[in-house]
Design a protein around this motif. Structure first.
Motif, short mmCIF file in Angstrom:
data_model
loop_
_atom_site.label_atom_id
_atom_site.label_comp_id
_atom_site.label_asym_id
_atom_site.label_seq_id
_atom_site.Cartn_x
_atom_site.Cartn_y
_atom_site.Cartn_z
N SER A 119 34.19 -70.71 19.59
CA SER A 119 33.02 -71.49 19.17
C SER A 119 33.36 -72.48 18.05
O SER A 119 32.89 -73.61 18.06
CB SER A 119 31.88 -70.55 18.75
N VAL A 120 34.21 -72.06 17.10
CA VAL A 120 34.53 -72.97 15.99
C VAL A 120 35.47 -74.11 16.42
O VAL A 120 35.68 -75.05 15.66
CB VAL A 120 35.14 -72.23 14.78
N ASN A 121 36.01 -74.02 17.62
CA ASN A 121 36.85 -75.10 18.16
C ASN A 121 36.05 -76.04 19.05
O ASN A 121 36.62 -76.91 19.70
CB ASN A 121 38.01 -74.53 18.98
N ALA A 122 34.74 -75.82 19.14
CA ALA A 122 33.91 -76.61 20.06
C ALA A 122 32.79 -77.31 19.31
O ALA A 122 31.67 -77.42 19.80
CB ALA A 122 33.36 -75.70 21.16
N LEU A 123 33.08 -77.77 18.11
CA LEU A 123 32.10 -78.54 17.34
C LEU A 123 32.43 -80.01 17.48
O LEU A 123 33.60 -80.40 17.40
CB LEU A 123 32.15 -78.11 15.87
N TYR A 124 31.40 -80.82 17.71
CA TYR A 124 31.59 -82.26 17.96
C TYR A 124 31.01 -83.04 16.79
O TYR A 124 29.86 -82.85 16.41
CB TYR A 124 30.88 -82.67 19.25
N PHE A 125 31.82 -83.91 16.23
CA PHE A 125 31.38 -84.73 15.10
C PHE A 125 31.08 -86.13 15.59
O PHE A 125 31.93 -86.80 16.19
CB PHE A 125 32.48 -84.78 14.03
N ASN A 126 29.84 -86.54 15.34
CA ASN A 126 29.40 -87.87 15.75
C ASN A 126 29.60 -88.84 14.58
O ASN A 126 28.91 -88.76 13.56
CB ASN A 126 27.92 -87.79 16.13
N GLY A 127 30.58 -89.74 14.73
CA GLY A 127 30.91 -90.66 13.65
C GLY A 127 29.77 -91.62 13.30
O GLY A 127 29.70 -92.13 12.18
N ALA A 128 28.84 -91.85 14.24
CA ALA A 128 27.77 -92.83 14.02
C ALA A 128 26.83 -92.37 12.91
O ALA A 128 26.46 -93.14 12.03
CB ALA A 128 26.99 -93.07 15.30
N LEU A 139 28.79 -73.29 14.23
CA LEU A 139 28.49 -73.45 12.80
C LEU A 139 28.15 -72.11 12.17
O LEU A 139 28.59 -71.80 11.06
CB LEU A 139 27.33 -74.44 12.60
N LYS A 140 27.39 -71.30 12.90
CA LYS A 140 27.03 -69.97 12.40
C LYS A 140 28.30 -69.11 12.25
O LYS A 140 28.49 -68.45 11.23
CB LYS A 140 26.05 -69.31 13.39
N ASP A 141 29.16 -69.17 13.25
CA ASP A 141 30.40 -68.38 13.19
C ASP A 141 31.29 -68.85 12.06
O ASP A 141 31.96 -68.07 11.40
CB ASP A 141 31.14 -68.46 14.53
N LYS A 145 32.61 -66.66 9.11
CA LYS A 145 34.07 -66.52 9.23
C LYS A 145 34.45 -65.59 10.39
O LYS A 145 35.22 -64.64 10.22
CB LYS A 145 34.70 -66.03 7.92
N VAL A 146 33.86 -65.88 11.54
CA VAL A 146 34.13 -65.08 12.73
C VAL A 146 34.70 -65.98 13.82
O VAL A 146 34.18 -67.08 14.05
CB VAL A 146 32.84 -64.40 13.25
N LEU A 147 35.78 -65.53 14.45
CA LEU A 147 36.33 -66.24 15.59
C LEU A 147 35.78 -65.58 16.85
O LEU A 147 35.95 -64.37 17.05
CB LEU A 147 37.85 -66.17 15.60
N ARG A 148 35.08 -66.38 17.68
CA ARG A 148 34.38 -65.81 18.83
C ARG A 148 34.66 -66.66 20.07
O ARG A 148 34.55 -67.89 20.02
CB ARG A 148 32.87 -65.82 18.54
N SER A 149 35.04 -66.03 21.15
CA SER A 149 35.22 -66.75 22.41
C SER A 149 33.91 -67.34 22.87
O SER A 149 32.85 -66.77 22.63
CB SER A 149 35.72 -65.81 23.51
N ILE A 150 33.99 -68.45 23.58
CA ILE A 150 32.80 -69.00 24.22
C ILE A 150 32.66 -68.29 25.56
O ILE A 150 33.59 -68.29 26.36
CB ILE A 150 32.97 -70.52 24.39
#
Ligand code: ATP
Ligand code: MG
Length: 397
Positions: A119-128, A139-141, A145-150
């Motif tokens: 989940s923490v590797n699947a956050l998208y940042f919108n530059g606009a 974000l919650k994870d 500080k939890v690493l969780r599979s999607i």
């Protein structure tokens, strides 16, 4: 999210894509690291533009990959930003037949998020507008500080067992805990690591050894019961006992950003086996040949390239000579040849790590460092791998 940690040229690429009516987001490790206040090591952009459309927008842009094409947009002579088109989830059946790379279907941003590992590797940042898109509770994870599979962890680990290795590394690197369902799934799926692609596993091994949290990663792999299936030779408690402090010595160098050649990394990992085999002292050439042969099966299984394996055995076979101050009555011939050998810097760097880990042989280390500092071509044991190889392999000490 602060834009300060994002390079101007990366923002420019996203603006360019958006200016042409496409979506553009930063994703993956760079977003994760920025949110944790760390400087990202590279930037990945995702977009709904197709590879050819990306190429048309940028002057210095190359499409790479056969099954899944993505773009490298150069921001300087030797640095590029990866720009990939949104991809849909891996079809587990096809993934099995051709590996992770079989995933060649473009998709929406939601689908792109679902196919990612954690989940923490699947956050998208919108530059606009500097906002974050979070489709998987990342974000919650991150806060917890939890690493969780999607999705279902056992299914995700069966789909691609390398994710378990990544989980062990990310937890150690980020100081996160693996989620409980993930932990159970990893233990249950541990044996699947034997089926993972060996070349990918070697890449992961180097990543672990370079990540500045190798000691914690190997402990996690031990804890997830994966080590016996990946590196059975090392999973014995008696080896871990000496391996972990040596990895910690390596980690402290890597956290200062010091380069460590592959052969030294591998020696840090495997030295207890090699040292045990060395046993009583014998000449350099005999030691070298014996090590080379005794563990050739291990080297082949791990896909260590021949030249790298030569260097590992070479630097290991030199350790007994480093652990003694040469007898001054014997003349300077041996010492001179030893110091000028192309492999000496690697051997000394490894010796230094070993001294840091064990506290033994400090005097001998000082002796050799002082001698090495007088040898003009060697920067005190920190030469880069290609430089060492470039000098050819004089085998004799
Ligand atoms: P690092 O700091 O180690 O580079 P990273 O998260 O950027 O961490 P990469 O290997 O560079 O890791 O991969 C980039 C992104 O691609 C990941 O954040 C993840 O979203 C996705 N990804 C990589 N490998 C896998 C995998 N095996 N399965 C699913 N998604 C993956
Ligand atoms: Mg990355």
């Amino acid at each position: 999210m602060s834009r300060k940690l994002i390079e101007r040229s990366v923002i420019d690429i996203m603006n360019r894509l958006r200016g042409d009516g496409f979506q553009a987001y930063l994703v993956g490790g760079c977003v994760r690291d920025i949110l944790l206040g760390k400087k990202p090591k590279d930037f990945d952009i995702v977009t709904d533009a197709r590879p050819r459309q990306i190429k048309r927008l940028f002057r210095r842009c190359f499409l790479i990959g056969r099954r899944f094409r993505l773009a490298h947009v150069y921001i300087s002579r030797d640095r590029f930003v990866e720009v990939a088109t949104f991809r849909a989830a891996v079809d587990p059946d096809r993934a099995e037949e051709a590996g992770f790379a079989a995933n060649n279907v473009y998709g929406t941003i939601e689908e792109d998020a679902q196919r990612r590992d954690f989940s923490v590797n699947a956050l998208y940042f919108n530059g606009a507008d500097a906002s974050i898109l979070d489709y998987s509770g990342g974000l919650k994870d991150m806060k917890k500080k939890v690493l969780r599979s999607i999705g279902d962890p056992a299914q995700r680990y069966r789909e691609d067992p390398v994710r378990m290795i990544r989980a062990a590394r990310f937890c150690a690197q980020l100081g996160f805990d693996l989620s409980r369902p993930d932990h159970r799934a990893a233990v249950a799926c541990a044996s699947l690591i034997r089926e993972a692609n060996a070349h990918r596993m070697l890449e992961e091994l180097y990543k672990i050894l370079r990540c500045a949290a190798a000691s914690g990663t190997i402990q996690n792999l031990h804890d997830f019961k994966i080590l016996p299936y990946w590196l059975p030779e090392l999973s014995h408690e008696k080896y871990l006992h000496t391996l972990l402090p040596r990895l910690a010595a390596l980690d402290s160098r890597r956290s200062r950003g010091e380069e460590v050649p592959n052969a030294v990394l591998l020696a840090v990992l495997l030295y207890d086996l090699l040292d045990e085999a060395l046993g009583e002292r014998r000449g350099f050439q005999d030691s070298f040949s014996m090590l080379h042969q005794r563990y050739s099966e291990l080297a082949t299984r791990l896909r260590i390239p021949r030249r790298e394996w030569d260097s590992v055995c070479d630097l290991a076979a030199r350790q007994p000579s480093l652990a003694r101050i040469p007898d001054p009555r014997k003349g300077k011939g041996f010492e001179k040849r030893f110091l000028h050998n192309a492999h000496f810097p690697n051997a000394l760097l490894f010796f230094e790590l070993q001294v840091e880990a064990t506290g033994r042989y400090r005097e001998e280390l000082n002796y050799w460092k002082e001698r090495a500092s007088r040898v003009p071509h060697d920067g005190g044991g920190h030469q880069r791998e290609n430089v060492i190889h470039g000098q050819g392999g004089g085998r004799r000490p």
